[in-house]
Design a protein around this motif. Structure first.
Motif, PDB file in Angstrom:
ATOM      1  N   ALA A   1     -24.726 -53.494  22.813  1.00 20.77           N
ATOM      2  CA  ALA A   1     -24.483 -52.340  23.674  1.00 20.77           C
ATOM      3  C   ALA A   1     -22.993 -52.042  23.755  1.00 20.77           C
ATOM      4  CB  ALA A   1     -25.019 -52.615  25.081  1.00 20.77           C
ATOM      5  N   LYS A   2     -22.690 -50.825  24.209  1.00 14.50           N
ATOM      6  CA  LYS A   2     -21.327 -50.432  24.549  1.00 14.50           C
ATOM      7  C   LYS A   2     -21.267 -50.306  26.058  1.00 14.50           C
ATOM      8  CE  LYS A   2     -17.878 -46.785  24.103  1.00 14.50           C
ATOM      9  NZ  LYS A   2     -17.602 -45.448  23.516  1.00 14.50           N
ATOM     10  N   LEU A   3     -20.275 -50.983  26.664  1.00  9.28           N
ATOM     11  CA  LEU A   3     -20.133 -50.982  28.112  1.00  9.28           C
ATOM     12  C   LEU A   3     -18.803 -50.369  28.516  1.00  9.28           C
ATOM     13  CD1 LEU A   3     -21.166 -54.703  28.756  1.00  9.28           C
ATOM     14  CD2 LEU A   3     -22.662 -52.703  28.544  1.00  9.28           C
ATOM     15  N   LEU A   4     -18.822 -49.546  29.539  1.00 16.31           N
ATOM     16  CA  LEU A   4     -17.604 -49.012  30.130  1.00 16.31           C
ATOM     17  C   LEU A   4     -17.310 -49.823  31.384  1.00 16.31           C
ATOM     18  CD1 LEU A   4     -18.266 -45.168  29.910  1.00 16.31           C
ATOM     19  CD2 LEU A   4     -17.136 -46.645  28.239  1.00 16.31           C
ATOM     20  N   ILE A   5     -16.078 -50.313  31.495  1.00 13.36           N
ATOM     21  CA  ILE A   5     -15.667 -51.089  32.662  1.00 13.36           C
ATOM     22  C   ILE A   5     -14.261 -50.672  33.075  1.00 13.36           C
ATOM     23  CG2 ILE A   5     -17.151 -53.060  32.128  1.00 13.36           C
ATOM     24  CD1 ILE A   5     -14.755 -54.515  31.019  1.00 13.36           C
ATOM     25  N   ALA A   6     -13.888 -51.002  34.297  1.00 16.57           N
ATOM     26  CA  ALA A   6     -12.583 -50.599  34.814  1.00 16.57           C
ATOM     27  C   ALA A   6     -11.440 -51.231  34.019  1.00 16.57           C
ATOM     28  CB  ALA A   6     -12.467 -50.958  36.290  1.00 16.57           C
ATOM     29  N   ASN A   7     -11.598 -52.498  33.627  1.00 15.28           N
ATOM     30  CA  ASN A   7     -10.525 -53.200  32.942  1.00 15.28           C
ATOM     31  C   ASN A   7     -11.122 -54.404  32.212  1.00 15.28           C
ATOM     32  OD1 ASN A   7      -8.194 -54.586  32.215  1.00 15.28           O
ATOM     33  ND2 ASN A   7      -7.165 -54.173  34.150  1.00 15.28           N
TER      34      ASN A   7
ATOM     35  N   LEU B   1     -20.837 -66.734  39.599  1.00 13.23           N
ATOM     36  CA  LEU B   1     -19.887 -66.615  40.710  1.00 13.23           C
ATOM     37  C   LEU B   1     -19.101 -65.311  40.676  1.00 13.23           C
ATOM     38  CD1 LEU B   1     -18.519 -70.270  40.798  1.00 13.23           C
ATOM     39  CD2 LEU B   1     -20.248 -69.228  42.282  1.00 13.23           C
ATOM     40  N   ARG B   2     -19.059 -64.663  39.523  1.00 10.29           N
ATOM     41  CA  ARG B   2     -18.308 -63.405  39.382  1.00 10.29           C
ATOM     42  C   ARG B   2     -19.215 -62.311  38.854  1.00 10.29           C
ATOM     43  NH1 ARG B   2     -12.700 -63.417  38.589  1.00 10.29           N
ATOM     44  NH2 ARG B   2     -13.080 -61.244  39.064  1.00 10.29           N
ATOM     45  N   LEU B   3     -19.073 -61.113  39.418  1.00 10.21           N
ATOM     46  CA  LEU B   3     -19.814 -59.917  38.991  1.00 10.21           C
ATOM     47  C   LEU B   3     -18.840 -58.773  38.790  1.00 10.21           C
ATOM     48  CD1 LEU B   3     -22.774 -59.733  41.548  1.00 10.21           C
ATOM     49  CD2 LEU B   3     -22.915 -60.393  39.172  1.00 10.21           C
ATOM     50  N   LEU B   4     -19.046 -58.011  37.735  1.00  9.40           N
ATOM     51  CA  LEU B   4     -18.277 -56.787  37.502  1.00  9.40           C
ATOM     52  C   LEU B   4     -19.249 -55.650  37.250  1.00  9.40           C
ATOM     53  CD1 LEU B   4     -15.473 -57.903  35.009  1.00  9.40           C
ATOM     54  CD2 LEU B   4     -15.206 -57.338  37.412  1.00  9.40           C
ATOM     55  N   ASP B   5     -19.008 -54.508  37.892  1.00  9.70           N
ATOM     56  CA  ASP B   5     -19.808 -53.320  37.628  1.00  9.70           C
ATOM     57  C   ASP B   5     -19.473 -52.787  36.244  1.00  9.70           C
ATOM     58  OD1 ASP B   5     -21.030 -53.285  40.150  1.00  9.70           O
ATOM     59  OD2 ASP B   5     -19.354 -52.169  41.018  1.00  9.70           O
ATOM     60  N   CYS B   6     -20.471 -52.224  35.585  1.00 10.76           N
ATOM     61  CA  CYS B   6     -20.244 -51.569  34.298  1.00 10.76           C
ATOM     62  C   CYS B   6     -21.256 -50.444  34.128  1.00 10.76           C
ATOM     63  CB  CYS B   6     -20.339 -52.558  33.135  1.00 10.76           C
ATOM     64  SG  CYS B   6     -21.979 -53.223  32.812  1.00 10.76           S
ATOM     65  N   THR B   7     -20.964 -49.576  33.184  1.00  7.42           N
ATOM     66  CA  THR B   7     -21.886 -48.522  32.787  1.00  7.42           C
ATOM     67  C   THR B   7     -22.273 -48.777  31.339  1.00  7.42           C
ATOM     68  OG1 THR B   7     -20.809 -46.938  34.261  1.00  7.42           O
ATOM     69  CG2 THR B   7     -22.190 -46.025  32.506  1.00  7.42           C
ATOM     70  N   ILE B   8     -23.553 -48.810  31.074  1.00  7.87           N
ATOM     71  CA  ILE B   8     -24.053 -49.008  29.713  1.00  7.87           C
ATOM     72  C   ILE B   8     -24.162 -47.626  29.078  1.00  7.87           C
ATOM     73  CG2 ILE B   8     -25.908 -49.945  28.290  1.00  7.87           C
ATOM     74  CD1 ILE B   8     -26.615 -51.717  30.800  1.00  7.87           C
ATOM     75  N   ARG B   9     -23.412 -47.393  27.991  1.00  6.96           N
ATOM     76  CA  ARG B   9     -23.345 -46.064  27.369  1.00  6.96           C
ATOM     77  C   ARG B   9     -24.209 -45.936  26.123  1.00  6.96           C
ATOM     78  NH1 ARG B   9     -23.337 -42.088  29.279  1.00  6.96           N
ATOM     79  NH2 ARG B   9     -22.272 -40.993  27.651  1.00  6.96           N
ATOM     80  N   ASP B  10     -24.399 -47.014  25.398  1.00  7.59           N
ATOM     81  CA  ASP B  10     -25.375 -47.005  24.310  1.00  7.59           C
ATOM     82  C   ASP B  10     -25.925 -48.412  24.165  1.00  7.59           C
ATOM     83  OD1 ASP B  10     -23.736 -48.489  22.447  1.00  7.59           O
ATOM     84  OD2 ASP B  10     -22.871 -46.650  21.690  1.00  7.59           O
TER      85      ASP B  10
ATOM     86  N   TRP C   1     -15.962 -56.365  20.303  1.00  5.69           N
ATOM     87  CA  TRP C   1     -14.676 -55.662  20.269  1.00  5.69           C
ATOM     88  C   TRP C   1     -14.278 -55.259  21.683  1.00  5.69           C
ATOM     89  CZ3 TRP C   1     -15.127 -50.865  22.340  1.00  5.69           C
ATOM     90  CH2 TRP C   1     -16.366 -50.219  22.244  1.00  5.69           C
ATOM     91  N   ARG C   2     -12.985 -55.025  21.875  1.00  8.95           N
ATOM     92  CA  ARG C   2     -12.444 -54.633  23.182  1.00  8.95           C
ATOM     93  C   ARG C   2     -11.531 -53.430  23.032  1.00  8.95           C
ATOM     94  NH1 ARG C   2     -11.598 -59.233  27.237  1.00  8.95           N
ATOM     95  NH2 ARG C   2     -12.625 -61.000  26.265  1.00  8.95           N
ATOM     96  N   GLN C   3     -11.581 -52.558  24.007  1.00 10.69           N
ATOM     97  CA  GLN C   3     -10.619 -51.491  24.208  1.00 10.69           C
ATOM     98  C   GLN C   3     -10.226 -51.566  25.685  1.00 10.69           C
ATOM     99  OE1 GLN C   3     -12.562 -47.907  22.857  1.00 10.69           O
ATOM    100  NE2 GLN C   3     -12.055 -48.325  20.729  1.00 10.69           N
ATOM    101  N   PRO C   4      -9.204 -50.841  26.130  1.00 11.76           N
ATOM    102  CA  PRO C   4      -8.754 -50.996  27.524  1.00 11.76           C
ATOM    103  C   PRO C   4      -9.848 -50.820  28.584  1.00 11.76           C
ATOM    104  CG  PRO C   4      -7.132 -49.773  26.284  1.00 11.76           C
ATOM    105  CD  PRO C   4      -8.307 -49.954  25.371  1.00 11.76           C
ATOM    106  N   ASN C   5     -10.786 -49.886  28.390  1.00 11.38           N
ATOM    107  CA  ASN C   5     -11.814 -49.639  29.403  1.00 11.38           C
ATOM    108  C   ASN C   5     -13.232 -49.699  28.859  1.00 11.38           C
ATOM    109  OD1 ASN C   5      -9.291 -47.724  30.338  1.00 11.38           O
ATOM    110  ND2 ASN C   5     -10.234 -48.902  31.975  1.00 11.38           N
ATOM    111  N   SER C   6     -13.403 -50.327  27.705  1.00 10.98           N
ATOM    112  CA  SER C   6     -14.752 -50.459  27.152  1.00 10.98           C
ATOM    113  C   SER C   6     -14.812 -51.679  26.238  1.00 10.98           C
ATOM    114  CB  SER C   6     -15.168 -49.197  26.399  1.00 10.98           C
ATOM    115  OG  SER C   6     -14.325 -48.970  25.292  1.00 10.98           O
TER     116      SER C   6
END
Length: 101
Positions: free
Chosen positions: A39-45, A24-33, A70-75
């Motif tokens: 994997a490491k994903l970049l996301i808005a939040n 029901l929910r989708l978020l765009d992300c960029t796969i960086r490695d 693990w989490r960071q503010p945008n990844s």
């Protein structure tokens, strides 16, 4: 810094989608490695993102069951929790209604 991963990751720049709430929910992300294990994903939040979800990798059409390591503010770093499968597999028919364009 000591490498703790069992399988080395390769650098990539791929478009992805994080799928949760049973599709029901989708978020765009960029796969960086990426590796066969995660994997490491970049996301808005990362706020409100569940600990487990599916990662859709657009160029291959594959879906990976994933859990946040693990989490960071945008990844986030994710660990794959099972084998990848094609978006077209019968087991993934619940995602057929989603628009991945």
């Amino acid at each position: 810094m000591e490498e703790k991963r069992k399988v080395p990751r390769r650098r990539v720049l791929k478009e992805g989608k994080i799928i949760f709430a049973d599709g029901l929910r989708l978020l765009d992300c960029t796969i960086r490695d990426m590796s066969s294990n995660g994997a490491k994903l970049l996301i808005a939040n990362t706020v409100g993102l569940p600990d487990t979800f599916y990662l859709y990798e657009k160029s291959s059409g594959m879906i990976y069951p994933a859990a946040i390591a693990w989490r960071q503010p945008n990844s986030i770093g994710v660990e794959f929790k099972g084998p990848a499968s094609s978006i077209h597999d019968a087991a993934n028919k619940r995602f057929a209604r989603l628009k991945f364009a």
